[in-house]
Design a protein around this motif. Sequence first.
Motif, short mmCIF file in Angstrom:
data_model
loop_
_atom_site.label_atom_id
_atom_site.label_comp_id
_atom_site.label_asym_id
_atom_site.label_seq_id
_atom_site.Cartn_x
_atom_site.Cartn_y
_atom_site.Cartn_z
N PHE A 49 30.34 46.47 45.85
CA PHE A 49 31.06 45.31 45.45
C PHE A 49 30.84 44.80 44.12
O PHE A 49 29.74 44.61 43.91
N PHE A 50 31.78 44.91 43.27
CA PHE A 50 31.75 44.27 42.13
C PHE A 50 32.09 43.01 42.04
O PHE A 50 33.12 42.54 42.39
N HIS A 51 31.40 42.19 41.08
CA HIS A 51 31.87 40.66 40.67
C HIS A 51 31.48 40.53 39.50
O HIS A 51 30.48 41.13 38.84
N THR A 52 32.26 39.76 38.66
CA THR A 52 32.05 39.43 37.30
C THR A 52 32.68 38.05 36.86
O THR A 52 33.32 37.41 37.73
N GLY A 53 32.23 37.47 35.85
CA GLY A 53 32.86 36.35 35.04
C GLY A 53 31.98 35.44 34.27
O GLY A 53 31.00 36.01 34.01
N ARG A 54 32.67 34.41 33.70
CA ARG A 54 31.74 33.53 33.09
C ARG A 54 31.58 32.16 33.53
O ARG A 54 32.57 31.89 34.72
N GLN A 55 30.82 31.54 33.23
CA GLN A 55 30.36 30.22 34.11
C GLN A 55 29.52 29.22 32.79
O GLN A 55 29.16 29.99 31.73
N ALA A 103 36.21 46.99 49.23
CA ALA A 103 35.77 46.27 48.12
C ALA A 103 36.58 45.16 47.47
O ALA A 103 37.69 45.16 47.68
N PRO A 104 35.81 43.95 46.95
CA PRO A 104 36.58 43.15 46.13
C PRO A 104 37.40 43.78 45.09
O PRO A 104 37.18 44.80 44.53
N SER A 105 38.67 43.20 44.91
CA SER A 105 39.46 43.79 44.04
C SER A 105 39.07 43.54 42.56
O SER A 105 38.36 42.63 42.09
N ILE A 106 39.31 44.53 41.78
CA ILE A 106 38.85 44.57 40.17
C ILE A 106 39.78 43.48 39.38
O ILE A 106 41.07 43.63 39.78
N PRO A 107 39.16 42.52 38.95
CA PRO A 107 39.95 41.52 38.34
C PRO A 107 40.88 41.90 37.14
O PRO A 107 40.60 43.06 36.76
N LEU A 108 41.63 41.09 36.47
CA LEU A 108 42.48 41.43 35.53
C LEU A 108 41.67 41.72 34.15
O LEU A 108 40.43 41.17 34.11
N LEU A 109 42.08 42.50 33.03
CA LEU A 109 41.60 42.87 31.94
C LEU A 109 40.87 41.54 31.34
O LEU A 109 39.58 41.96 30.83
#
Length: 311
Positions: free
Chosen positions: A143-149, A287-293
């Motif tokens: 399971f992939f996760h990503t982002g800024r915070q 699995a969680p969806s891959i986010p937009l580019l």
Amino acid sequence: MLTLEPLTRADVGTITGPGYVAKLWLTFPGWFWAHWEPERPVDQRVLKTLIVNVYLDGAEQPQISAPVGDLFGIGLCRMASFAANAFGMSSGGFYLNLPMPFRSSLRIEVRNVDPDFATDVFCNVLYQRVDELPDDVPSLHGFFHTGRQSGSEPLLLAELTGSGRYLGCTLSCQGERPNYLSYLEAPEHVFIDDNWTAPQIVGTGLEDYFLGGWYFREGPFIGPSHGVPVKDTLDSSVAMYRMHDLDAIRFDRRFRMTFESPWDADRLAPFAHSSVAFFFLDHPQAAPSIPLLDELLCWYRTVDSDHQSIP
């Protein structure tokens, strides 16, 4: 070998079962200068925009879905050679050794989400067919996760319902401000089954969870089940991995894991992160969806194969 044009996907292959995949290996150009095609573009971001999807037993959605860099250990849009037991980057090759059982079929797909950049993919899959699998053999998930915070909110590694065990993760982080590593002041909080308000496991620091200390004071290190293949203090970047064996975390109904800093918000600064959490689950889950580019390319800075800044 197959060629992936921009915004296309292709199947590496489908295996009928029952059986299991023992090793997945692949490689691809684009993140380095190809001497046989000297005019070919080079862009380290292909390590993020090339996605690997694994579908179990005819599922419509993948059970493993992650960018190649994150899946094999480094999500920072850069390459660094290392060899751990579960995965690694072997001087241009990428491998995953975690067993992938399947009952009726397993399909591996690669997807290029870059709108302009094409690449070639070379892949080798080692698998074994068997007469039958025991009923209690679980399914591998990634399971992939990503982002800024902003720096103070929890970093979510994974959240799911079901029964299984958490095997470990890859995690990469980069501070917006150069020479900033205080995002490592964030111990793990693990929530299991019915108690969703108070964690059952609380650690002492993010780098401590990866079995280091003092912001990985002595720099990168590689171990069979944990390590730090990248620590670039000036670039505020760290890539980490840890896999569990006898200390795998088991759950019956649900699981949630975060990294949460105890510091006041005014002592923290923004950072970006990406991760892959690995599980064995009692039945296949999407699995969680891959986010937009734009969200996928979350890093503040990337470097090319010669370690020069890319605007």
